[in-house]
Each structure stands twice: as C-alpha cells, then as structure tokens.
Write a protein that holds these residues in place. Structure first.
Motif, PDB file in Angstrom:
ATOM      1  N   LEU A  57       0.826  -1.205   0.000  1.00 23.74           N
ATOM      2  CA  LEU A  57       0.000   0.000   0.000  1.00 23.74           C
ATOM      3  C   LEU A  57       0.860   1.254   0.000  1.00 23.74           C
ATOM      4  CD1 LEU A  57      -2.770  -0.981   2.599  1.00 23.74           C
ATOM      5  CD2 LEU A  57      -2.969  -0.942   0.110  1.00 23.74           C
ATOM      6  N   PHE A  58       2.109   1.123   0.480  1.00 27.52           N
ATOM      7  CA  PHE A  58       3.032   2.253   0.513  1.00 27.52           C
ATOM      8  C   PHE A  58       3.895   2.308  -0.743  1.00 27.52           C
ATOM      9  CE2 PHE A  58       2.771   0.827   5.100  1.00 27.52           C
ATOM     10  CZ  PHE A  58       1.792   1.737   5.434  1.00 27.52           C
ATOM     11  N   GLU A  59       3.522   1.508  -1.757  1.00 27.99           N
ATOM     12  CA  GLU A  59       4.269   1.453  -3.021  1.00 27.99           C
ATOM     13  C   GLU A  59       5.719   1.031  -2.782  1.00 27.99           C
ATOM     14  OE1 GLU A  59       3.770   5.243  -4.867  1.00 27.99           O
ATOM     15  OE2 GLU A  59       1.630   4.956  -5.230  1.00 27.99           O
ATOM     16  N   MET A  60       5.908   0.130  -1.841  1.00 30.25           N
ATOM     17  CA  MET A  60       7.237  -0.357  -1.512  1.00 30.25           C
ATOM     18  C   MET A  60       7.628  -1.478  -2.476  1.00 30.25           C
ATOM     19  SD  MET A  60       8.557  -1.648   2.242  1.00 30.25           S
ATOM     20  CE  MET A  60       7.996  -0.108   2.998  1.00 30.25           C
ATOM     21  N   PRO A  61       8.805  -1.426  -3.088  1.00 33.71           N
ATOM     22  CA  PRO A  61       9.241  -2.482  -4.007  1.00 33.71           C
ATOM     23  C   PRO A  61       9.294  -3.837  -3.306  1.00 33.71           C
ATOM     24  CG  PRO A  61      10.674  -0.558  -4.169  1.00 33.71           C
ATOM     25  CD  PRO A  61       9.801  -0.336  -2.975  1.00 33.71           C
ATOM     26  N   LEU A  62       9.019  -4.898  -4.056  1.00 29.30           N
ATOM     27  CA  LEU A  62       9.006  -6.238  -3.472  1.00 29.30           C
ATOM     28  C   LEU A  62      10.362  -6.617  -2.882  1.00 29.30           C
ATOM     29  CD1 LEU A  62       6.869  -8.261  -6.053  1.00 29.30           C
ATOM     30  CD2 LEU A  62       6.170  -7.361  -3.831  1.00 29.30           C
ATOM     31  N   ALA A  63      11.428  -6.160  -3.528  1.00 32.10           N
ATOM     32  CA  ALA A  63      12.765  -6.471  -3.007  1.00 32.10           C
ATOM     33  C   ALA A  63      12.952  -5.877  -1.613  1.00 32.10           C
ATOM     34  CB  ALA A  63      13.834  -5.939  -3.961  1.00 32.10           C
ATOM     35  N   GLN A  64      12.454  -4.665  -1.414  1.00 29.38           N
ATOM     36  CA  GLN A  64      12.562  -4.031  -0.098  1.00 29.38           C
ATOM     37  C   GLN A  64      11.661  -4.729   0.914  1.00 29.38           C
ATOM     38  OE1 GLN A  64      11.712   0.175  -0.095  1.00 29.38           O
ATOM     39  NE2 GLN A  64      12.047   0.388   2.107  1.00 29.38           N
ATOM     40  N   VAL A  65      10.475  -5.134   0.462  1.00 29.77           N
ATOM     41  CA  VAL A  65       9.559  -5.871   1.340  1.00 29.77           C
ATOM     42  C   VAL A  65      10.231  -7.148   1.837  1.00 29.77           C
ATOM     43  CG1 VAL A  65       7.391  -7.155   1.446  1.00 29.77           C
ATOM     44  CG2 VAL A  65       7.470  -4.942   0.280  1.00 29.77           C
ATOM     45  N   LYS A  66      10.885  -7.858   0.933  1.00 23.48           N
ATOM     46  CA  LYS A  66      11.547  -9.113   1.297  1.00 23.48           C
ATOM     47  C   LYS A  66      12.659  -8.881   2.316  1.00 23.48           C
ATOM     48  CE  LYS A  66      13.631 -13.265  -0.720  1.00 23.48           C
ATOM     49  NZ  LYS A  66      14.715 -13.367   0.270  1.00 23.48           N
ATOM     50  N   VAL A  67      13.441  -7.834   2.095  1.00 29.06           N
ATOM     51  CA  VAL A  67      14.529  -7.518   3.030  1.00 29.06           C
ATOM     52  C   VAL A  67      13.972  -7.235   4.420  1.00 29.06           C
ATOM     53  CG1 VAL A  67      16.298  -5.811   3.600  1.00 29.06           C
ATOM     54  CG2 VAL A  67      16.128  -6.691   1.272  1.00 29.06           C
ATOM     55  N   LEU A  68      12.887  -6.485   4.478  1.00 27.26           N
ATOM     56  CA  LEU A  68      12.292  -6.143   5.770  1.00 27.26           C
ATOM     57  C   LEU A  68      11.734  -7.374   6.478  1.00 27.26           C
ATOM     58  CD1 LEU A  68      10.422  -2.808   4.944  1.00 27.26           C
ATOM     59  CD2 LEU A  68      12.457  -3.085   6.358  1.00 27.26           C
ATOM     60  N   LEU A  69      11.043  -8.224   5.728  1.00 29.22           N
ATOM     61  CA  LEU A  69      10.417  -9.394   6.345  1.00 29.22           C
ATOM     62  C   LEU A  69      11.435 -10.452   6.745  1.00 29.22           C
ATOM     63  CD1 LEU A  69       7.180  -9.868   4.198  1.00 29.22           C
ATOM     64  CD2 LEU A  69       7.468  -8.697   6.377  1.00 29.22           C
ATOM     65  N   ASP A  70      12.542 -10.511   6.031  1.00 25.50           N
ATOM     66  CA  ASP A  70      13.565 -11.509   6.351  1.00 25.50           C
ATOM     67  C   ASP A  70      14.559 -11.011   7.395  1.00 25.50           C
ATOM     68  OD1 ASP A  70      12.402 -13.197   4.551  1.00 25.50           O
ATOM     69  OD2 ASP A  70      13.833 -12.806   2.933  1.00 25.50           O
ATOM     70  N   GLY A  71      14.528  -9.716   7.671  1.00 30.74           N
ATOM     71  CA  GLY A  71      15.472  -9.135   8.620  1.00 30.74           C
ATOM     72  C   GLY A  71      14.902  -9.072  10.022  1.00 30.74           C
ATOM     73  N   PRO A  72      15.620  -8.396  10.924  1.00 30.57           N
ATOM     74  CA  PRO A  72      15.155  -8.247  12.309  1.00 30.57           C
ATOM     75  C   PRO A  72      13.815  -7.509  12.369  1.00 30.57           C
ATOM     76  CG  PRO A  72      17.468  -7.617  12.094  1.00 30.57           C
ATOM     77  CD  PRO A  72      16.941  -7.772  10.699  1.00 30.57           C
ATOM     78  N   ALA A  73      13.006  -7.852  13.346  1.00 32.38           N
ATOM     79  CA  ALA A  73      11.674  -7.254  13.474  1.00 32.38           C
ATOM     80  C   ALA A  73      11.747  -5.746  13.660  1.00 32.38           C
ATOM     81  CB  ALA A  73      10.932  -7.890  14.647  1.00 32.38           C
ATOM     82  N   GLU A  74      12.821  -5.269  14.311  1.00 32.62           N
ATOM     83  CA  GLU A  74      12.924  -3.829  14.553  1.00 32.62           C
ATOM     84  C   GLU A  74      13.085  -3.038  13.255  1.00 32.62           C
ATOM     85  OE1 GLU A  74      16.915  -5.702  15.926  1.00 32.62           O
ATOM     86  OE2 GLU A  74      14.770  -6.132  16.070  1.00 32.62           O
ATOM     87  N   ASN A  75      13.643  -3.673  12.210  1.00 30.79           N
ATOM     88  CA  ASN A  75      13.774  -2.986  10.923  1.00 30.79           C
ATOM     89  C   ASN A  75      12.404  -2.670  10.329  1.00 30.79           C
ATOM     90  OD1 ASN A  75      16.489  -3.289  11.256  1.00 30.79           O
ATOM     91  ND2 ASN A  75      16.792  -4.730   9.578  1.00 30.79           N
ATOM     92  N   LEU A  76      11.487  -3.617  10.474  1.00 29.64           N
ATOM     93  CA  LEU A  76      10.129  -3.399   9.980  1.00 29.64           C
ATOM     94  C   LEU A  76       9.455  -2.285  10.769  1.00 29.64           C
ATOM     95  CD1 LEU A  76       7.742  -4.181   8.196  1.00 29.64           C
ATOM     96  CD2 LEU A  76       7.166  -5.970   9.852  1.00 29.64           C
ATOM     97  N   THR A  77       9.686  -2.259  12.071  1.00 31.21           N
ATOM     98  CA  THR A  77       9.106  -1.207  12.908  1.00 31.21           C
ATOM     99  C   THR A  77       9.607   0.165  12.484  1.00 31.21           C
ATOM    100  OG1 THR A  77       8.932  -2.720  14.795  1.00 31.21           O
ATOM    101  CG2 THR A  77       8.857  -0.363  15.265  1.00 31.21           C
ATOM    102  N   VAL A  78      10.904   0.268  12.233  1.00 33.06           N
ATOM    103  CA  VAL A  78      11.489   1.539  11.792  1.00 33.06           C
ATOM    104  C   VAL A  78      10.886   1.970  10.457  1.00 33.06           C
ATOM    105  CG1 VAL A  78      13.608   2.657  10.981  1.00 33.06           C
ATOM    106  CG2 VAL A  78      13.649   1.249  13.042  1.00 33.06           C
ATOM    107  N   ALA A  79      10.753   1.018   9.530  1.00 38.90           N
ATOM    108  CA  ALA A  79      10.200   1.327   8.211  1.00 38.90           C
ATOM    109  C   ALA A  79       8.758   1.814   8.320  1.00 38.90           C
ATOM    110  CB  ALA A  79      10.277   0.099   7.310  1.00 38.90           C
ATOM    111  N   LEU A  80       7.982   1.183   9.188  1.00 46.15           N
ATOM    112  CA  LEU A  80       6.588   1.589   9.359  1.00 46.15           C
ATOM    113  C   LEU A  80       6.491   2.980   9.984  1.00 46.15           C
ATOM    114  CD1 LEU A  80       4.962  -1.754  10.574  1.00 46.15           C
ATOM    115  CD2 LEU A  80       4.768  -0.673   8.327  1.00 46.15           C
ATOM    116  N   LYS A  81       7.392   3.285  10.902  1.00 46.24           N
ATOM    117  CA  LYS A  81       7.403   4.623  11.500  1.00 46.24           C
ATOM    118  C   LYS A  81       7.749   5.678  10.451  1.00 46.24           C
ATOM    119  CE  LYS A  81       8.449   3.342  16.292  1.00 46.24           C
ATOM    120  NZ  LYS A  81       9.432   3.423  17.408  1.00 46.24           N
TER     121      LYS A  81
END
Length: 201
Positions: A57-81
């Motif tokens: 929904l944020f027009e985030m590229p799939l490659a970036q989505v994969k990096v976030l989901l495969d990485g530490p949970a805090e990375n996803l939190t930072v991205a959402l903020k």
C-alpha cells in the motif's frame, strides 16, 4: 487451517499467478502437500502475505519488502514509522490545501486578502522545515524562539518571503562551484549557521 493457492488468492485479493511468483522469488515460500505436491499455505504464510499486501500500500518495491520481512523485526518497525511520518506530512499538506480551497470557494479569489491567498503555502514551508530540521533547531534554540520565528515568518509579506527565498538561492548558487571540495563543506556550514542564527534571533 491451511489454504490452497486458489483459496488464498481469493482470500487476499490476488491472483494465483502472483502467489506462485512470490514463491519463485522467495518472498512467500510455501509448504508442499506430500501426497500431490500441491502448494499449501499455513497460517504463517497467511500472516506474511497480509504484511506483504500491507507494505505494498506504501508502493514499496518487493525487493525491499523481502529484506524487511527476512530481517530483524525492529527494521520493519522503523520502516513503518518512516511511512507514518511520510503519510502524516502528506495529510498535513492536503489539509492546508483544503483550507485554502475552502477559503477560495467561500470568499472568491478577488475578495481574499493577499495574506489569506498565501497563508497555506507559508504553513507548508514551516511544516517542511520542522520535519527536516525541527528537532535540531529546537534543541539548539528552544521551543519559544522557534515558535516566535515561525510566527515571524507567517507575518512576513510576500515581498519579504520572496527576498528570503532569493537570498537562499543566491547562497546555493554561490556554493555550487565548490561542491565536492573541503572549502564547500566549510562554507556551507558557515552559511547555514549564519542564516539560521540570524533568523532565530
């Protein structure tokens, strides 16, 4: 509960081809039914797909989505903020636009004062400055001085705003030939410090 490819595609509002593609690129790996080798999606895959769809929904590229989901949970939190900050800025921009539009519809351009015509643009500039430099300048000069300076900017005439903008551009143009040099960094810091200090006095 488990889902077949078609069942999950219908549930998530995507095509089976999309799910197969996600599997192929490693974005949404699936289990295989041992009896027929068909793809089977467990609750873990359902939850991951929901997050994928949400990030899209944020027009985030799939490659970036994969990096976030495969990485530490805090990375996803930072991205959402960060996304929240961007959306909030966009919301504020639209709110200012609606305010100006409502005033224009209510009064008409011919009956609006010059200050009313440009007030929204000034507020937008202040908000943009706050988002980029707000924390730094408030720590250095204090909230009272920053708020007073913002009021000073709002009270400026359009001619004064134009002069300030022209001065900023003049400084940038003067620094362009020095880009990439040590002298550039020194002069940029000095110019920024002088302009900021003068404005927040």
């Amino acid at each position: 509960m488990t889902y077949s490819t078609k069942q999950l595609a219908d549930l998530a509002g995507v095509t089976p081809r999309t799910l197969r593609y996600y599997d192929k690129i490693g974005l949404l790996k699936t289990q295989r039914d041992p009896d027929n080798q068909y793809r089977v999606y467990t609750q873990d895959e359902v939850d991951r797909l929901q997050t994928i769809r949400f990030l899209q929904l944020f027009e985030m590229p799939l490659a970036q989505v994969k990096v976030l989901l495969d990485g530490p949970a805090e990375n996803l939190t930072v991205a959402l903020k960060q996304q929240r900050k961007r959306i909030t800025a966009k919301r504020d921009q639209l709110s200012l636009l609606l305010t100006t539009l409502d005033q224009t519809l209510e009064k008409g351009v011919d009956t609006m004062t010059d200050d009313e015509k440009f007030a929204a643009f000034k507020d937008q500039s202040i908000k943009a400055n706050e988002q980029q430099y707000g924390e730094e300048i408030r720590q250095q000069y204090g909230d009272d001085i920053v708020e007073a300076s913002n009021k000073k900017f709002r009270d400026m005439s359009q001619a004064q705003v134009a002069q300030l903008t022209a001065l900023q551009q003049e400084i940038l143009d003067a620094l362009k030939p020095l880009v990439g040099t040590t002298d550039f960094n020194t002069r940029r810091q000095n110019a920024s410090s002088n302009c900021t200090s003068n404005f927040y006095k």
